[in-house]
Each structure stands twice: as C-alpha cells, then as structure tokens.
Motif scaffolding. Structure first.
Motif, PDB file in Angstrom:
ATOM      1  N   GLY A   1       0.811  -1.214   0.000  1.00 33.21           N
ATOM      2  CA  GLY A   1       0.000   0.000   0.000  1.00 33.21           C
ATOM      3  C   GLY A   1       0.839   1.256   0.000  1.00 33.21           C
ATOM      4  N   ASP A   2       0.674   2.075  -1.034  1.00 37.09           N
ATOM      5  CA  ASP A   2       1.381   3.347  -1.141  1.00 37.09           C
ATOM      6  C   ASP A   2       0.736   4.360  -0.209  1.00 37.09           C
ATOM      7  OD1 ASP A   2       2.693   5.635  -1.861  1.00 37.09           O
ATOM      8  OD2 ASP A   2       2.092   5.599  -3.963  1.00 37.09           O
ATOM      9  N   PRO A   3       1.480   4.907   0.753  1.00 33.47           N
ATOM     10  CA  PRO A   3       0.888   5.885   1.671  1.00 33.47           C
ATOM     11  C   PRO A   3       0.743   7.276   1.075  1.00 33.47           C
ATOM     12  CG  PRO A   3       3.195   5.551   2.220  1.00 33.47           C
ATOM     13  CD  PRO A   3       2.875   4.573   1.115  1.00 33.47           C
ATOM     14  N   SER A   4       1.251   7.517  -0.132  1.00 33.12           N
ATOM     15  CA  SER A   4       1.216   8.849  -0.736  1.00 33.12           C
ATOM     16  C   SER A   4      -0.220   9.350  -0.857  1.00 33.12           C
ATOM     17  CB  SER A   4       1.851   8.824  -2.126  1.00 33.12           C
ATOM     18  OG  SER A   4       3.196   8.422  -2.064  1.00 33.12           O
ATOM     19  N   GLY A   5      -0.456  10.540  -0.307  1.00 33.77           N
ATOM     20  CA  GLY A   5      -1.759  11.172  -0.437  1.00 33.77           C
ATOM     21  C   GLY A   5      -2.867  10.529   0.371  1.00 33.77           C
TER      22      GLY A   5
ATOM     23  N   GLN B   1      10.205  12.384   3.512  1.00 31.93           N
ATOM     24  CA  GLN B   1       9.382  12.234   2.304  1.00 31.93           C
ATOM     25  C   GLN B   1       7.932  12.607   2.613  1.00 31.93           C
ATOM     26  OE1 GLN B   1      10.793  11.449  -0.732  1.00 31.93           O
ATOM     27  NE2 GLN B   1      12.664  11.660   0.474  1.00 31.93           N
ATOM     28  N   ASP B   2       7.290  13.281   1.662  1.00 31.38           N
ATOM     29  CA  ASP B   2       5.930  13.778   1.890  1.00 31.38           C
ATOM     30  C   ASP B   2       4.972  12.683   2.317  1.00 31.38           C
ATOM     31  OD1 ASP B   2       6.662  16.343   1.319  1.00 31.38           O
ATOM     32  OD2 ASP B   2       5.834  16.379  -0.704  1.00 31.38           O
ATOM     33  N   SER B   3       5.097  11.492   1.695  1.00 33.56           N
ATOM     34  CA  SER B   3       4.165  10.409   2.001  1.00 33.56           C
ATOM     35  C   SER B   3       4.234  10.000   3.465  1.00 33.56           C
ATOM     36  CB  SER B   3       4.455   9.190   1.119  1.00 33.56           C
ATOM     37  OG  SER B   3       5.783   8.734   1.313  1.00 33.56           O
ATOM     38  N   VAL B   4       5.395  10.182   4.071  1.00 38.07           N
ATOM     39  CA  VAL B   4       5.580   9.846   5.491  1.00 38.07           C
ATOM     40  C   VAL B   4       5.393  11.083   6.371  1.00 38.07           C
ATOM     41  CG1 VAL B   4       7.256   9.048   7.198  1.00 38.07           C
ATOM     42  CG2 VAL B   4       7.116   7.921   4.959  1.00 38.07           C
ATOM     43  N   ARG B   5       6.048  12.165   5.997  1.00 33.21           N
ATOM     44  CA  ARG B   5       6.062  13.374   6.824  1.00 33.21           C
ATOM     45  C   ARG B   5       4.650  13.914   7.081  1.00 33.21           C
ATOM     46  NH1 ARG B   5       5.705  18.473   5.442  1.00 33.21           N
ATOM     47  NH2 ARG B   5       5.975  17.996   3.225  1.00 33.21           N
ATOM     48  N   LEU B   6       3.836  13.984   6.039  1.00 36.86           N
ATOM     49  CA  LEU B   6       2.504  14.553   6.201  1.00 36.86           C
ATOM     50  C   LEU B   6       1.636  13.699   7.119  1.00 36.86           C
ATOM     51  CD1 LEU B   6       1.806  15.709   2.529  1.00 36.86           C
ATOM     52  CD2 LEU B   6       2.437  17.119   4.489  1.00 36.86           C
ATOM     53  N   ARG B   7       1.794  12.377   6.994  1.00 42.26           N
ATOM     54  CA  ARG B   7       1.012  11.482   7.864  1.00 42.26           C
ATOM     55  C   ARG B   7       1.423  11.687   9.320  1.00 42.26           C
ATOM     56  NH1 ARG B   7      -1.056   6.045   7.046  1.00 42.26           N
ATOM     57  NH2 ARG B   7      -0.972   6.338   4.797  1.00 42.26           N
ATOM     58  N   LEU B   8       2.711  11.820   9.576  1.00 43.09           N
ATOM     59  CA  LEU B   8       3.190  11.981  10.946  1.00 43.09           C
ATOM     60  C   LEU B   8       2.810  13.351  11.502  1.00 43.09           C
ATOM     61  CD1 LEU B   8       6.745  10.354  10.672  1.00 43.09           C
ATOM     62  CD2 LEU B   8       4.614   9.318  11.492  1.00 43.09           C
ATOM     63  N   GLU B   9       2.894  14.386  10.660  1.00 46.53           N
ATOM     64  CA  GLU B   9       2.541  15.728  11.126  1.00 46.53           C
ATOM     65  C   GLU B   9       1.078  15.811  11.534  1.00 46.53           C
ATOM     66  OE1 GLU B   9       3.595  18.424   8.019  1.00 46.53           O
ATOM     67  OE2 GLU B   9       5.738  18.424   8.522  1.00 46.53           O
TER      68      GLU B   9
ATOM     69  N   GLY C   1       6.448   9.234 -13.510  1.00 47.46           N
ATOM     70  CA  GLY C   1       5.325   9.195 -12.580  1.00 47.46           C
ATOM     71  C   GLY C   1       4.860  10.586 -12.245  1.00 47.46           C
ATOM     72  N   GLY C   2       3.869  10.668 -11.375  1.00 48.46           N
ATOM     73  CA  GLY C   2       3.353  11.955 -10.934  1.00 48.46           C
ATOM     74  C   GLY C   2       4.318  12.643  -9.992  1.00 48.46           C
ATOM     75  N   SER C   3       4.108  13.943  -9.792  1.00 49.80           N
ATOM     76  CA  SER C   3       5.019  14.725  -8.953  1.00 49.80           C
ATOM     77  C   SER C   3       5.058  14.229  -7.517  1.00 49.80           C
ATOM     78  CB  SER C   3       4.626  16.208  -8.986  1.00 49.80           C
ATOM     79  OG  SER C   3       3.285  16.381  -8.551  1.00 49.80           O
ATOM     80  N   ASP C   4       3.989  13.562  -7.063  1.00 54.04           N
ATOM     81  CA  ASP C   4       3.980  13.039  -5.694  1.00 54.04           C
ATOM     82  C   ASP C   4       4.931  11.855  -5.532  1.00 54.04           C
ATOM     83  OD1 ASP C   4       2.362  11.446  -7.343  1.00 54.04           O
ATOM     84  OD2 ASP C   4       1.135  10.771  -5.663  1.00 54.04           O
ATOM     85  N   GLN C   5       5.430  11.316  -6.655  1.00 53.47           N
ATOM     86  CA  GLN C   5       6.350  10.177  -6.607  1.00 53.47           C
ATOM     87  C   GLN C   5       7.815  10.602  -6.723  1.00 53.47           C
ATOM     88  OE1 GLN C   5       5.350   6.914  -6.068  1.00 53.47           O
ATOM     89  NE2 GLN C   5       3.395   7.919  -5.658  1.00 53.47           N
TER      90      GLN C   5
END
Length: 417
Positions: free
Chosen positions: A82-86, A156-164, A198-202
């Motif tokens: 599972g990709d946590p991005s977004g 990384q955004d996929s991790v940092r945003l979830r933790l924040e 890929g998309g910019s989120d990657q």
C-alpha cells in the motif's frame, strides 16, 4: 539548457507533461543515442484506473510514439503493502485473487493507449510480484535496506505529512518507498530500463530508485515526473460530486466519460487538449482561441478525442451523437446510462429519490432530495415537484424507457424489465 532536444522531451514539454527531471542533460544524451526503456508503476487497488492516472498513461503513449519502449509495471507485489502517498490512513489489504482480478481488468484499458508486443518499441506489462514475492527478508535488508537512511525517509511527503497530522503509519506502508526503488533496480537489471516516470507526488521515491541503481550496480538511471493536474478553479483533476472519473467502461460508461470532458472549464480547454489528446498543437492553438459560445466546439472536440482514446472511436462518436440528440433535438439516445428495474415495481410506483440514486445521478438519497428541492431533478424533461413523488408505469415513454435528468447535462434512462 541542452541543445540536443530529443523529440520526446520537446513534445512532452510542449504538451505540459514535464515537471521535474533528475538529470536533464544526461537524459537528453541517452535519448539521442537510441531507443530507451521507461516504466510507470500502477498498483492494483481497484479494477480500473482513474483520470488521475491518465497523464502518466499519455506520457507512456508519447514515449512509444517517439520510438522508445514503455513498460507498464503492475504492482501485484506493492499493492500488498500500500502506497501511503496522499492517504490519511492505511489502504484496505486485498487478497491475491482480488489483486489478480483488478490487474486483468486494468490491462484492458491499457490496450486502448499502447501497442503491446515483442518489437523494440512495443509495450510490455510486468508484475512486480514476480520478484517482490520471492525476496528473502534478511538478504534484502543487507543488500538493499542498508542504502536507505531512515532520517531521509522521514522527510518524504508520504511519510512526513502522515506523521505531522498524527495519523498512524504502519511499518508495512513505511517499506513502500524501498520496494518502489527496488522495482527500478530490478527493471534495470531485467529489462535494461533506464527511466522511471510518474506523478510529482512520486518524486522522492523515484529519486531514491535512481540513487539505489547507482549505489548497488553503478547504473545511471533517470527520473521524470509530471505536474499535479488541477482545474483552472483550483480543484483536483478528476474529482466530481459522483466520485472518481474511471477509465474502465464497467465503472463509467463512455457517455458519462464524454460528458465529463464536455463540462471542462473554459480556461482549461487548451491545456487539456494538449495533455489528454493526440491532436496536433497547431489545431489545439486554433481551438483554444475560440471565445464565447464558440468554445463549446472545442469542448466537444476535447470530449470526443479523449473518449476515443479511452473507449474507441465508435463509442466516442456514439456519445457525441447521443449528446447532440439529447440537448439539440430533445431526444433520449441509446447510449445514455441505463438502469433496469422490474416492471412490477413500476406498476406499484417507485420513489423518485430512489431512482435518482439507483441511476447514479445522485450519490445518495440525501443528495437526491437536495437535487429535487433545488429544482434540478427532472422526469421526462419535467421538473420533479416533490421528494415524495412516485415514478410509475404511466411515466414510460413511447420508446419504452423513462428519462431522468440531474441539471441540464446529466441524464439516465430507466428501463422496465
């Protein structure tokens, strides 16, 4: 700026596909030397791709049209992580059978956009479960895991945003970026793949894959991302009141897909023609100069060309013809979305709010009630006066169906069986 200007990069930039490149000069030189292999990865979390995937699909299409080889990497292995991005929470874990069924369904959409085969520029579809499922944990950690800094992974955004947001991130999901990077290394070894798109989120994950190739195999790899596509009003591309805009016809009929593009905001028409059709740029330039009501011509071209790519020319022309009959000639049209209901139920009478929800014109009965109160719901082109109104056999028109409408542009047929 490099003066080599590969046909792919020149066309990709002219159409608005390029956001970031890890090494622009190096990639230009590599493309100038001959055909190059590139890939985009897609997880199998649903049985269809949606419009958020479409820019990367169009990039693969342009890559192939430019003489290079595209790889469609299906995430039979990474879908199990599972990709946590977004995402604000962990995705539902799917079974192997569900993943296999989703993969087979998604393949049918790609057949519309890419030519698959054994030739040097023919597309191939690969499943990362072929290598991820066979990994031995300790050897993988020693060979690959040691090249990843947890400090950097946490940024990384996929991790940092979830933790924040203080939302849980499982250790399973935390591994995703490592596995995506390893995919790039495996494709480089197995298929001589040199580019990941890929998309910019990657971007962060792609850069890690480029670096992994250099550290482990001393390979020179490249990454390229496309921008996040938003509408002129700032909304995320492909999100509607009815949910995602799907590419699979079993999820969204071609007529509804056509209508989505037809309803594009005026300011987006030229940009979307460049991104989501194959039309020549000079023709697009002419269309985007249209003003006033004439811009509707450009919207119809966009809708028809985008639908032809996704569903075939015949389905696109049928959708355009149906729209013309519905709006210009006041008819119904065979290609409208149709919901079948037992004739016996119509004999007894069915609540209008139930039919609006059943047909997909409203996402729920609550939304159907609001639509009726606002005067936006119509039955056979007449306003539905109250949420308690029943629809019955007497409402069946001469063509054997009942026409429901939500606003001026969305319609469905109720067919008694």
């Amino acid at each position: 700026m490099s003066t080599l200007r590969s046909p792919f990069l020149a066309a990709a930039e002219a159409r608005g596909y390029i956001h970031q490149i890890t090494d622009r000069t190096g990639l230009e030189s590599r493309l100038a030397a001959g055909p190059v292999v590139a890939y985009v990865g897609y997880d199998c979390t649903a049985d269809s791709l949606h419009i958020g995937n479409l820019v990367s699909v169009m990039m693969l299409r342009l890559w192939q049209k430019s003489g290079h080889k595209p790889i469609v990497l299906m995430g039979g292995g990474t879908t199990k992580v599972g990709d946590p991005s977004g995402k604000d929470e962990m995705r539902r874990l799917l079974s192997d059978d569900e993943i296999a069924a989703n993969m087979a369904s998604i393949r049918r959409s790609f057949d519309r956009f890419l030519a698959f085969g054994d030739g040097p520029a023919d597309a191939v579809m690969v499943n990362n479960a072929d290598w991820l499922d066979r990994l031995a944990y300790i050897p993988f950690l020693r060979e690959v895991g040691r090249h990843f800094s947890v400090n950097r992974m946490l940024t990384q955004d996929s991790v940092r945003l979830r933790l924040e947001r203080e939302q849980p991130l499982s250790f399973l999901e935390f591994n995703y970026m490592v596995l995506q990077s390893y995919d790039f290394l495996e494709l480089a070894r197995r298929r001589d793949c040199a580019v990941q798109m890929g998309g910019s989120d990657q971007w962060g994950n792609i850069v890690m894959g480029v670096e992994l190739g250099r550290r482990v195999d001393n390979r020179t790899l490249y990454g390229l991302t496309s921008p996040l596509i938003t509408t002129a009003s700032g909304a995320k591309m492909g999100k509607t009141a009815q949910g995602a805009v799907w590419l699979g016809p079993h999820r969204m009929p071609p007529y509804d897909y056509w209508q989505f593009w037809r309803n594009t905001e005026d300011a987006d028409v030229g940009r979307f023609l460049r991104l989501f059709t194959d039309l020549p740029l000079d023709q697009i330039a002419r269309l985007e100069r249209l003003e006033g009501s004439a811009i509707n011509e450009a919207k119809q071209v966009l809708a028809t060309e985008a639908t032809a790519l996704c569903h075939g020319r015949e389905a696109a022309d049928a959708a355009a013809l149906t729209a013309r009959r519905v709006f210009a000639e006041g008819g119904t049209g065979e290609e409208l979305p149709t919901v079948e209901v037992p004739r016996a139920d119509l004999e007894r009478g069915i609540a209008a709010i139930e039919l609006l929800a059943l047909s997909g014109l409203a996402a729920s009965k609550g939304e159907a009630r609001r639509l009726i109160k606002q005067g936006g719901a119509r039955l056979n082109d007449r306003a539905i006066a109250a949420e308690t109104q029943l629809v019955g056999a007497a409402d069946i028109a001469a063509d054997g169906c009942i026409k429901l409408s939500a606003g001026r542009k969305r319609h469905a047929l109720v067919k008694p069986v």
